[in-house]
Structure formats: C-alpha cells, structure tokens
Design a protein around this motif. Sequence first.
Motif, PDB file in Angstrom:
ATOM      1  N   UNK A  88      -4.904  94.487  53.162  1.00 20.24           N
ATOM      2  CA  UNK A  88      -5.731  95.646  52.819  1.00 20.24           C
ATOM      3  C   UNK A  88      -7.180  95.178  52.735  1.00 20.24           C
ATOM      4  N   UNK A  89      -8.008  95.736  53.593  1.00 23.39           N
ATOM      5  CA  UNK A  89      -9.431  95.403  53.601  1.00 23.39           C
ATOM      6  C   UNK A  89     -10.176  96.377  52.699  1.00 23.39           C
ATOM      7  N   UNK A  90     -11.494  96.222  52.621  1.00 22.89           N
ATOM      8  CA  UNK A  90     -12.307  97.159  51.854  1.00 22.89           C
ATOM      9  C   UNK A  90     -12.462  98.477  52.627  1.00 22.89           C
ATOM     10  N   UNK A  91     -12.869  99.516  51.923  1.00 19.48           N
ATOM     11  CA  UNK A  91     -13.064 100.834  52.535  1.00 19.48           C
ATOM     12  C   UNK A  91     -14.184 100.768  53.572  1.00 19.48           C
ATOM     13  N   UNK A  92     -14.164 101.707  54.496  1.00 21.19           N
ATOM     14  CA  UNK A  92     -15.109 101.653  55.622  1.00 21.19           C
ATOM     15  C   UNK A  92     -16.564 101.773  55.183  1.00 21.19           C
ATOM     16  N   UNK A  93     -16.828 102.337  54.003  1.00 16.64           N
ATOM     17  CA  UNK A  93     -18.209 102.456  53.535  1.00 16.64           C
ATOM     18  C   UNK A  93     -18.602 101.332  52.580  1.00 16.64           C
ATOM     19  N   UNK A  94     -17.740 100.337  52.429  1.00 20.07           N
ATOM     20  CA  UNK A  94     -18.052  99.193  51.559  1.00 20.07           C
ATOM     21  C   UNK A  94     -18.852  98.164  52.350  1.00 20.07           C
ATOM     22  N   UNK A  95     -19.803  97.483  51.726  1.00 21.65           N
ATOM     23  CA  UNK A  95     -20.603  96.491  52.454  1.00 21.65           C
ATOM     24  C   UNK A  95     -19.788  95.361  53.076  1.00 21.65           C
ATOM     25  N   UNK A  96     -18.601  95.090  52.536  1.00 20.26           N
ATOM     26  CA  UNK A  96     -17.783  93.980  53.050  1.00 20.26           C
ATOM     27  C   UNK A  96     -16.829  94.407  54.158  1.00 20.26           C
ATOM     28  N   UNK A  97     -16.798  95.694  54.492  1.00 22.55           N
ATOM     29  CA  UNK A  97     -15.798  96.157  55.466  1.00 22.55           C
ATOM     30  C   UNK A  97     -15.932  95.465  56.818  1.00 22.55           C
ATOM     31  N   UNK A  98     -17.116  95.494  57.389  1.00 26.24           N
ATOM     32  CA  UNK A  98     -17.299  94.909  58.716  1.00 26.24           C
ATOM     33  C   UNK A  98     -16.945  93.427  58.719  1.00 26.24           C
ATOM     34  N   UNK A  99     -17.347  92.733  57.664  1.00 27.62           N
ATOM     35  CA  UNK A  99     -17.035  91.309  57.559  1.00 27.62           C
ATOM     36  C   UNK A  99     -15.536  91.077  57.432  1.00 27.62           C
ATOM     37  N   UNK A 100     -14.877  91.899  56.601  1.00 24.52           N
ATOM     38  CA  UNK A 100     -13.420  91.807  56.464  1.00 24.52           C
ATOM     39  C   UNK A 100     -12.732  91.919  57.820  1.00 24.52           C
ATOM     40  N   UNK A 101     -13.119  92.929  58.566  1.00 23.40           N
ATOM     41  CA  UNK A 101     -12.451  93.181  59.846  1.00 23.40           C
ATOM     42  C   UNK A 101     -12.729  92.060  60.845  1.00 23.40           C
ATOM     43  N   UNK A 102     -13.958  91.573  60.863  1.00 20.52           N
ATOM     44  CA  UNK A 102     -14.300  90.495  61.797  1.00 20.52           C
ATOM     45  C   UNK A 102     -13.541  89.215  61.461  1.00 20.52           C
ATOM     46  N   UNK A 103     -13.469  88.890  60.163  1.00 17.37           N
ATOM     47  CA  UNK A 103     -12.807  87.647  59.746  1.00 17.37           C
ATOM     48  C   UNK A 103     -11.295  87.767  59.860  1.00 17.37           C
ATOM     49  N   UNK A 104     -10.742  88.857  59.314  1.00 18.21           N
ATOM     50  CA  UNK A 104      -9.289  88.968  59.183  1.00 18.21           C
ATOM     51  C   UNK A 104      -8.638  89.437  60.479  1.00 18.21           C
ATOM     52  N   UNK A 135     -13.828  95.823  68.121  1.00 14.04           N
ATOM     53  CA  UNK A 135     -14.929  94.862  68.112  1.00 14.04           C
ATOM     54  C   UNK A 135     -14.437  93.457  67.764  1.00 14.04           C
ATOM     55  N   UNK A 136     -13.337  93.389  66.992  1.00  7.78           N
ATOM     56  CA  UNK A 136     -12.766  92.102  66.605  1.00  7.78           C
ATOM     57  C   UNK A 136     -11.717  91.617  67.602  1.00  7.78           C
ATOM     58  N   UNK A 137     -11.584  92.317  68.747  1.00  6.46           N
ATOM     59  CA  UNK A 137     -10.574  91.984  69.769  1.00  6.46           C
ATOM     60  C   UNK A 137      -9.170  92.019  69.177  1.00  6.46           C
ATOM     61  N   UNK A 138      -8.923  93.004  68.305  1.00  6.62           N
ATOM     62  CA  UNK A 138      -7.618  93.157  67.659  1.00  6.62           C
ATOM     63  C   UNK A 138      -7.048  94.540  67.973  1.00  6.62           C
ATOM     64  N   UNK A 139      -7.171  94.947  69.226  1.00  6.02           N
ATOM     65  CA  UNK A 139      -6.752  96.280  69.624  1.00  6.02           C
ATOM     66  C   UNK A 139      -5.272  96.548  69.551  1.00  6.02           C
ATOM     67  N   UNK A 140      -4.475  95.501  69.317  1.00  5.03           N
ATOM     68  CA  UNK A 140      -3.023  95.682  69.213  1.00  5.03           C
ATOM     69  C   UNK A 140      -2.588  96.074  67.807  1.00  5.03           C
ATOM     70  N   UNK A 141      -3.447  95.945  66.817  1.00  6.09           N
ATOM     71  CA  UNK A 141      -3.034  96.143  65.429  1.00  6.09           C
ATOM     72  C   UNK A 141      -2.982  97.620  65.049  1.00  6.09           C
ATOM     73  N   UNK A 142      -1.866  98.072  64.463  1.00 10.28           N
ATOM     74  CA  UNK A 142      -1.820  99.433  63.921  1.00 10.28           C
ATOM     75  C   UNK A 142      -2.644  99.522  62.642  1.00 10.28           C
ATOM     76  N   UNK A 143      -3.016 100.736  62.298  1.00 14.05           N
ATOM     77  CA  UNK A 143      -3.688 101.008  61.032  1.00 14.05           C
ATOM     78  C   UNK A 143      -2.749 101.766  60.104  1.00 14.05           C
ATOM     79  N   UNK A 144      -2.724 101.357  58.849  1.00 14.31           N
ATOM     80  CA  UNK A 144      -2.131 102.152  57.789  1.00 14.31           C
ATOM     81  C   UNK A 144      -3.284 102.663  56.948  1.00 14.31           C
TER      82      UNK A 144
END
Length: 329
Positions: A88-104, A135-144
């Motif tokens: 579970x990453x941070x919400x899309x409006x959280x400052x850490x969201x983009x970083x979470x998605x890029x790293x994880x 953007x993170x080249x993770x196009x195979x991952x589903x979203x919950x």
Amino acid sequence: MKHPREVLLGAQAATAFLPVCDHYSGVEARMRKSLQLQAEMIEEFGACVFDVTLDCEDGAPVGGEADHAAMVVELAALASDKARVAVRVHAVDHPAFESDMAIIAGKLARQLSHIMIPKVDSIEDVIRAEQALLAASAGNLPLHVLIESPLAVRNAFEIAAHPRVQSLSFGLMDFVSSHGGAIPADGMSSQGQFTHPLVVRAKLEIASACHAYGKVPSHCVVTEFNDSVAMILAARRASRELGYTRMWSIHPNQIRCILEAFAPSESEIEDATRIIAAGARADWAPISFDGKLHDRASYRYFWQVLERAHQTGSLLPIDAQAYFQDASH
C-alpha cells in the motif's frame, strides 16, 4: 475437456482469483513475521491462502517515506515464488506518492501481486495511479483501491469499471471520520458497522459495484483483534449477508478466523462436488439431481462454492481436488 471454470464462468473466468484474506503490516518486525507466517501456511495448505500487504501509508514515519519504501522493496524481494505480496503506497495527492511508485513499482514490478492505492475518490485518481505505474515500467501490475469517503462511494461503480482495478476495499475508519461526527464511534465497532445505515449502505454499494464489473469486494477491518468470536461473526456477515469475497486482517490472529468464516461448510462442499460431477457427465446439459433441476446457472453457483473452498484451504473430496492441480485455475 474444458475446465469447469472456463465452461461455466465464460468471460468471468478472467476475474481475479484472489485469496479471501488480505493481511496488513506496516512495521518492519511485523512485516517479517507476516511473510514468515505466509510461508508456513503455504507449506501447510499447499497454496497461498492470504496476501501480505506491506504498508507505506500508515507504516512510514513522517519524513522517512523514502527509507521505508526502500525497506519494503528489500523485504518483498525475499518472498518466494509462491508468495503473494502487495504494497500500500501513499495516496495520489501525498508528496511521497510519486516516489513510492517509482521505488516500489519500479523495482518490484515482477514480484508484487498488486499495488493498493488509498483514499481514491474518483476515476481521475485511478488514472493518475495507472500513469505512475506506466512511468515506472510496471504496466503489468493490477491496482487495488481503497474507498474511504462518501464521494468515493458515490463513484464506486465508475472506479470498479476501470480495467486496471482488480479489487475495491472499504476503509471503515476513514469513512466514519469523514462524516464529521454524524456517525457515532460505534459505527467503527465489530457490531455497529453492520447496523448503522450509512455504513451498511456504503458496504453494499461497493460490493454491488464490484460484482457488476467482475471485481473483488474486500471487506474492512475489525479492530477488536483479540476477540476471535467477534472476528468470525463479522467475517461471516460480510461473506453471507453483504456479498464480500475477501477481507482485511490487521493481526495474525485474524487470518484463520477469516479463512474459517469465508469457507463453505463440509456439506456445501460435498453437495457442490456431486452436482459438478453430475453436470460434467451430462456435458453441462440440464439434469435432475435429488429431485431438483440443475442447469448452467446452478452449476456456476456450485462451481464457485468449490473455488471458495480451495481459496480458504478447505479439504476437498478427491473428485474435486483434480480441478485445482493446475495452478492457473
């Protein structure tokens, strides 16, 4: 011969086949214990009967989001091929969201079962999360996605319709608090969450939206984690009354309670096995069985009983076990 899942579910056969329990942990020590418990229960049941979701939203200390995300990546990378691990990453409006998605997502695209996005209010939030995956080249991952506000409940059908979304979860605590005191604190209890009209309405909307689009409705937490009776009763009501096929766990003690509550009874499993076997012998044409008519509609129902039994680690009759030897089913 085609598998019953393909014959009876048709297009629905592509629907996500998820464990009935989603277990959350946000502190490193508990994450490690959760992953170890998952490995032990895979060995016990011969299948992964619950997901482990490593939590960045509530687990990461303020200012330490990047370090927490890096630790999550390290832990998730250690999981076995049979494990199911999500984040579970941070919400899309959280400052850490983009970083979470890029790293994880960027580093774990092949290891993770999915990414959980909290506080989704609209389809625009889903689209933003999908763009971050790409953007993170993770196009195979589903979203919950986690539905936690009245606005999100209002938009639940549109959110569930998005092809990237695999499951909708109900966030009880935030939903109640978002009403500014209009829902009493009892609405968050194991009993009150099944009686307050606004909470029950939200749960029903989410479940209905999921079933309309072939997605998985995941029920909210029970905070009384040391009360196994309350946990089993709540899980049973979620499954039997509200149409949920999955539920959150926030303590290891809750995992087996959820499996027990969501599992069909022995008699249900036996009846389903016999009816599916009879239907297969008739090439799925209508039959008379114990004085009752059965056709594709009832075959579908009884096949889903067997699927739920398999998902919960229930003991299946030998005749039914063969249907689940192939991991793809």
